[in-house]
Enzyme design. Structure first.
Site, PDB file in Angstrom:
ATOM      1  N   GLY A   1       0.803  -5.238   9.052  1.00 51.64           N
ATOM      2  CA  GLY A   1      -0.822  -4.702   8.769  1.00 51.64           C
ATOM      3  C   GLY A   1      -0.983  -3.549   8.928  1.00 51.64           C
ATOM      4  N   SER A   2      -2.047  -2.858   9.215  1.00 51.76           N
ATOM      5  CA  SER A   2      -2.646  -1.582   9.037  1.00 51.76           C
ATOM      6  C   SER A   2      -2.385  -0.992  10.409  1.00 51.76           C
ATOM      7  CB  SER A   2      -4.259  -1.541   8.841  1.00 51.76           C
ATOM      8  OG  SER A   2      -4.840  -1.994  10.176  1.00 51.76           O
TER       9      SER A   2
ATOM     10  N   GLY B   1      -2.322  -2.902  14.540  1.00 51.62           N
ATOM     11  CA  GLY B   1      -1.115  -2.694  14.827  1.00 51.62           C
ATOM     12  C   GLY B   1      -1.213  -2.206  16.333  1.00 51.62           C
TER      13      GLY B   1
ATOM     14  N   GLU C   1       4.929  -3.856  11.718  1.00 50.19           N
ATOM     15  CA  GLU C   1       5.445  -3.044  10.472  1.00 50.19           C
ATOM     16  C   GLU C   1       3.875  -2.690  10.185  1.00 50.19           C
ATOM     17  OE1 GLU C   1       7.882  -1.906   9.581  1.00 50.19           O
ATOM     18  OE2 GLU C   1       9.419  -3.436  10.922  1.00 50.19           O
TER      19      GLU C   1
ATOM     20  N   CYS D   1       3.564  -1.012   1.447  1.00 46.36           N
ATOM     21  CA  CYS D   1       3.617  -0.120   2.672  1.00 46.36           C
ATOM     22  C   CYS D   1       5.033   0.899   2.163  1.00 46.36           C
ATOM     23  CB  CYS D   1       3.712  -0.596   3.659  1.00 46.36           C
ATOM     24  SG  CYS D   1       4.938  -1.604   4.123  1.00 46.36           S
TER      25      CYS D   1
ATOM     26  N   GLN E   1     -11.052  -2.788  -1.538  1.00 45.11           N
ATOM     27  CA  GLN E   1      -9.782  -2.064  -1.548  1.00 45.11           C
ATOM     28  C   GLN E   1      -9.998  -1.183  -2.720  1.00 45.11           C
ATOM     29  OE1 GLN E   1      -6.770  -1.872   0.578  1.00 45.11           O
ATOM     30  NE2 GLN E   1      -6.714  -0.007  -0.772  1.00 45.11           N
TER      31      GLN E   1
ATOM     32  N   GLU F   1      -3.000   6.746   4.470  1.00 47.54           N
ATOM     33  CA  GLU F   1      -2.432   5.965   3.472  1.00 47.54           C
ATOM     34  C   GLU F   1      -3.427   5.112   2.775  1.00 47.54           C
ATOM     35  OE1 GLU F   1      -1.139   1.939   5.014  1.00 47.54           O
ATOM     36  OE2 GLU F   1       0.739   2.220   3.573  1.00 47.54           O
TER      37      GLU F   1
HETATM   38  C1  UN1 Z   1       9.304  -3.740  -0.625  1.00 50.54           C
HETATM   39  O1  UN1 Z   1       9.094  -2.568  -0.826  1.00 50.54           O
HETATM   40  O2  UN1 Z   1      10.013  -4.362  -1.271  1.00 50.54           O
HETATM   41  O3  UN1 Z   1       3.859  -4.715   3.126  1.00 50.54           O
HETATM   42  C2  UN1 Z   1       8.731  -4.526   0.400  1.00 50.54           C
HETATM   43  C3  UN1 Z   1       4.781  -4.174   2.654  1.00 50.54           C
HETATM   44  C4  UN1 Z   1       6.180  -3.990   3.265  1.00 50.54           C
HETATM   45  C5  UN1 Z   1       7.369  -4.813   2.209  1.00 50.54           C
HETATM   46  C6  UN1 Z   1       7.760  -3.974   1.138  1.00 50.54           C
HETATM   47  N1  UN1 Z   1       6.195  -4.703   4.519  1.00 50.54           N
HETATM   48  O4  UN1 Z   1       4.668  -3.377   1.698  1.00 50.54           O
END
Ligand code: UN1
Length: 476
Positions: free
Chosen positions: A224-225, A229, A246, A280, A327, A378
């Site tokens: 998430g964000s 995080g 992540e 992401c 969003q 972002e």
């Molecule tokens: C991808 O680019 O195939 O939240 C996966 C996201 C990443 C996953 C991207 N955790 O965009």
């Protein structure tokens, strides 16, 4: 359709529920999702805790059978699940089906991994003593997942958790209860003992802190964000709880003068705008050297304007809607900010189409500098900016001049620059002549700097988070 929570092997409704709205057509309500309370979560934590000893001692065959069952069913139903995903989240139908297939493949991969667990055996430095090093399950794991990959991300946390003998509570994003529910429904018929996988839908701000504070939860995996995080990392640190995060990206894609123009434009189009830029790993900073710059921007602009934006389930659509109103407003506000900062905004306007949805044209913002907010923060939408640079050295400097470090790409025909970039880009994933987004399911995924925290997800490296290492000394 009512999406209930799944706790200790039983489907349970809640007093309150949340409507699941199709972002391509807000008159289409897919169903209503349970809104779990802290008491529901506590019940799920107790169920996970109670199921942990039995699953921790399950055999590799049992784990293989469960994971293989889940993977096989997802793959057999990928069109149906992909359609649900696209209807709920808004990515195009081919993207939705592709993601469902990826989820199936992830379960298949970890089914195989369950049979391939090994350890190390060494001789001690002391005579006659033997050492073996093995991996044990961590215990109860809280999984907190985002809306942008509503089946693949739960899959890449659930599959290794099950594979390595843990029990879990899955807390999916409120915008995408349908995919989480469908996935857990399959899991509920896989032969897993009750309580190994629990699903609790509800407010993250309410359930997240409780999950982290519970001393029965041993680890948290979150996607998430960055602000959320950071909060999770701090709280897990205070509780000495294992954590894996992540988070965001501001991924650079470098295009050098010697690049194959068509290939570079394809990679940027895909990386910046596919999945409506809601990845992401999206390419949000296009860093382009002087000689190719104008031609690159003109070609990418033409290709971007030709993208067909519309209802995610309509045939031929190349970019679906943004996930929700909040969003959409964020994306539009960032294009406005970029314009005020001196960027040249091409596209990016809100679109009124046949159905009432959260549609916008993709946006390309040229003539930006890396200091502008559009290049620091972002956006998480179909918005990419272009920074013009003199040469490779400046390109690399700009690429690394960010607090993020998830994915970094370069388009070049020069082996020398490709090699140098692979070694020196400050990112967990580097792509040469490929989009920054769209990753394989059998290799590690994750970043450096502000993008990730803790050990890698996916592939064999997932074992690092989902197990704990034990060193045993024996004098036979
Ligand atoms: C991808 O680019 O195939 O939240 C996966 C996201 C990443 C996953 C991207 N955790 O965009």
């Amino acid at each position: 359709m009512d999406y209930k929570n799944f706790i200790g092997g039983a489907w349970l409704a809640t007093a309150e529920s949340t409507p699941n709205v199709n972002p391509s057509d807000t008159t289409d309500i897919l169903g209503h999702a349970a809104k779990g309370t802290v008491a529901d979560l506590d019940r799920a934590i107790d169920a996970s805790h109670a199921a942990a000893p039995e699953w921790a001692t399950s055999t590799p065959q049992q784990r293989f059978d469960v994971l293989d069952f889940i993977g096989t069913e997802i793959l057999a139903r990928k069109e149906e699940l992909g359609t649900l995903l696209s209807r709920e989240e808004g990515k195009t139908l081919p993207e939705g089906i592709g993601e469902a297939a990826r989820a199936g493949q992830i379960f298949k991969f970890f089914a195989g991994e369950a049979l391939r667990q090994t350890g190390d055996r060494l001789d001690s430095v002391r005579p006659g003593v033997e050492i073996d090093i093995t991996r044990s399950p961590v215990g109860v794991i809280g999984l907190i997942t985002p809306w942008n990959f509503p089946i693949a991300i739960p899959a890449w946390k659930l599959a290794p958790a099950i594979c390595y003998g843990n029990t879990v509570i899955l807390k999916p994003a409120e915008l995408v209860p349908g995919c989480a529910h469908a996935l857990v429904e399959i899991i509920s018929r896989s032969g897993l003992p009750a309580g190994v996988v629990n699903l609790v839908m509800g407010r993250g701000s309410e359930l997240g802190p409780r999950m982290i504070d519970s001393d029965k939860v041993n680890a948290i995996s979150f996607t998430g964000s960055v602000p959320t995080g950071r909060g999770i990392a701090a709280a897990c640190g205070a509780n000495l709880k294992k954590v894996q995060l992540e988070m965001g990206g501001k991924n650079p894609m470098v295009v050098l003068d010697d690049a194959d123009l068509e290939l570079a434009v394809d990679a940027c189009l895909n990386g910046a705008f596919f999945s409506t830029g809601q990845r992401c790993t999206a390419s949000s900073r296009l860093i382009v050297t002087e000689k190719i710059h104008d031609q690159f921007v003109a070609t990418l602009y033409d290709r971007m304007m030709a993208l067909k934006v519309g209802h995610a389930l309509e045939a031929g659509i190349q970019m679906g809607p943004v996930v929700d109103q909040r969003q959409l407003e964020q994306n539009l506000s960032y294009t406005e900010i970029a314009g005020k900062e001196g960027g040249k905004v091409l596209g990016g306007q809100q679109l009124e189409l046949a159905t009432k949805g959260f549609f916008m044209a993709p946006a390309l913002i040229s003539e930006t500098t890396n200091a502008m907010r559009i290049n620091r923060e972002e956006v998480f939408g179909p918005v990419a900016s272009v920074v013009r640079v003199k040469d490779y050295d400046e390109a690399l400097y700009v690429a690394n001049d960010t607090e993020f470090g998830l994915s970094a790409g370069i388009c070049t025909t020069s082996l020398k620059y490709a090699q140098h970039f692979k070694r020196n880009a400050q990112a967990g994933m580097v792509m040469v002549n490929l989009p920054t987004a769209g990753v394989d399911y059998h290799v590690p995924f994750g970043g450096t700097k502000g993008s990730s925290f803790g050990s890698r997800e996916q592939g064999r490296y997932a074992a690092e988070f989902y197990t704990t290492v034990k060193t045993a000394y024996t004098l036979p």
